[in-house]
Design an enzyme around this catalytic site. Sequence first.
Site, PDB file in Angstrom:
ATOM      1  N   ASP A   1     -16.159   4.450 -81.259  1.00  0.00           N
ATOM      2  CA  ASP A   1     -15.608   3.432 -82.152  1.00  0.00           C
ATOM      3  C   ASP A   1     -14.167   3.711 -82.585  1.00  0.00           C
ATOM      4  OD1 ASP A   1     -16.146   5.602 -83.738  1.00  0.00           O
ATOM      5  OD2 ASP A   1     -17.337   4.526 -85.227  1.00  0.00           O
ATOM      6  N   GLU A   2     -13.450   4.584 -81.855  1.00  0.00           N
ATOM      7  CA  GLU A   2     -12.069   4.887 -82.203  1.00  0.00           C
ATOM      8  C   GLU A   2     -11.233   5.086 -80.941  1.00  0.00           C
ATOM      9  OE1 GLU A   2     -11.098   7.344 -86.112  1.00  0.00           O
ATOM     10  OE2 GLU A   2     -12.530   8.393 -84.835  1.00  0.00           O
TER      11      GLU A   2
ATOM     12  N   ASP B   1      -9.930   1.668 -85.412  1.00  0.00           N
ATOM     13  CA  ASP B   1     -11.198   2.223 -85.890  1.00  0.00           C
ATOM     14  C   ASP B   1     -12.136   1.056 -86.181  1.00  0.00           C
ATOM     15  OD1 ASP B   1     -13.267   3.608 -87.027  1.00  0.00           O
ATOM     16  OD2 ASP B   1     -12.096   4.509 -88.641  1.00  0.00           O
TER      17      ASP B   1
END
Length: 459
Positions: A147-148, A52
């Site tokens: 973003d993950e 993350d």
Amino acid sequence: MRRESPHTASEAPVGPEGGAARKAADADAAARDGQDTLPLPPWKGPAILLVDLDAFFASVEQLDHPAWRGKPVIVGGDPDKRGVVSTASYEARPYGVRSAMPSSTAYRLCPHAIWTRGRFDRYREVSNEIMDILRSETPHVQQVSIDEAFLDVSPTAVNREHPVEVARRIQRRVEELGVTCSIGVGTSKTVAKIASDMDKPRGLTVVYPGGERDFLGPLPVRTMSGIGAAAEEKLRSRGIRTLGELADADEGMLLRAFGKNGRVMHVRANGGDDAPVAQDDDVKSVSNEMTFAVDLTARDEVEGAIATIAAKVGRRLRRKGLRGRTISLRMRYDDRSVRSVQRQLAAPSDDELAYTPLLHRMMDELWQPGMPVRLIGVGMAGFEEDEGVQEALFDIAKVAPSEDDVRPSIPDEGKRRGLIEATDLVKDRFGETAVRFGRELRGEGNTTGSAAKNPADYK
């Protein structure tokens, strides 16, 4: 369970083997001191990472604007135009600013923050660099947002590297790009996801095999993805407040209360997970939506917005090398109600010049002149050969047969293709706004500036 960071160990592991856990903590401390002498406890079974990126949009802005480092930065829509916070830097969070908060609220909480509407081409560029790092570590990567990403780094007869070492190396490699990440390590996607949220920023939280119940047990049920406010209230009415209580609950009762989701919740609360790390290339749909600062009420405004969104979907389809058969249109009105419609195309397409006139025809089933429209979404699906099981992109108001009488604005396919390829080349070189058709300019400036984190919107 262990929480660690590149700099400090905040808690020793908790698990069935206290001695091995303590040895792992000592090994981590030695590694941070440059003395990799103590071995990590062995890892047996599945190993899933959730990487993350920390306050990603804001971190990229601070990377590119050195003067903004150490200051509160908010990436989001305009406070006076129904904007929403996309990301807040960690310096803004002590003031109460959070993602998905209305920008007007964030402005009241932190009026001295640095505001930016964001540069999504730049975020996509950095995200792609990081995803390349992850794919160099393992082919088993599932990007779930810009973003993950989940990674399966389970030890095998061929790959014997310890999952914690892989996680440490990923953190170092990401930090070399100028941003940071937090990582959860566990035996399932559920455990890895929850662990990744435990220690931010730059945290590394490890839940060893056998320690899942100790880790999950005390946590509130809302900690688990998929349990919202309604499910939480239903569980509370049955005396279930923690994941430990959910793990011990009668599965039959959960099935009666929640259907098949009751079994999923029970399995996950016990540290299991039926869902594997899916490959990134298993794309179900490509979509885009736009929220407007001022409701659209005129036909030319609505048609222009549809054309703009359809062009973005077409460009993303071409980037992925996909053509779809199922086109969908979605609208949200000023009363927040939502309606959608979809069509089956005569042939798979990635050509917005061909399917936009059909979208304009579909619009008439959802909208009449004067109806205030707050949001419009366009999506394409139906990439699989067996379309009988293809799920709709949106809640469907009506499904109708294809309409061959809706002709593209440029009937010649060769000319359309040439025009599309030329505009793609210009956008690749000079950015997404370098060339647009006149209809796409009608609503320019009437967006909230907010952005979602759907990975399909950034690839």
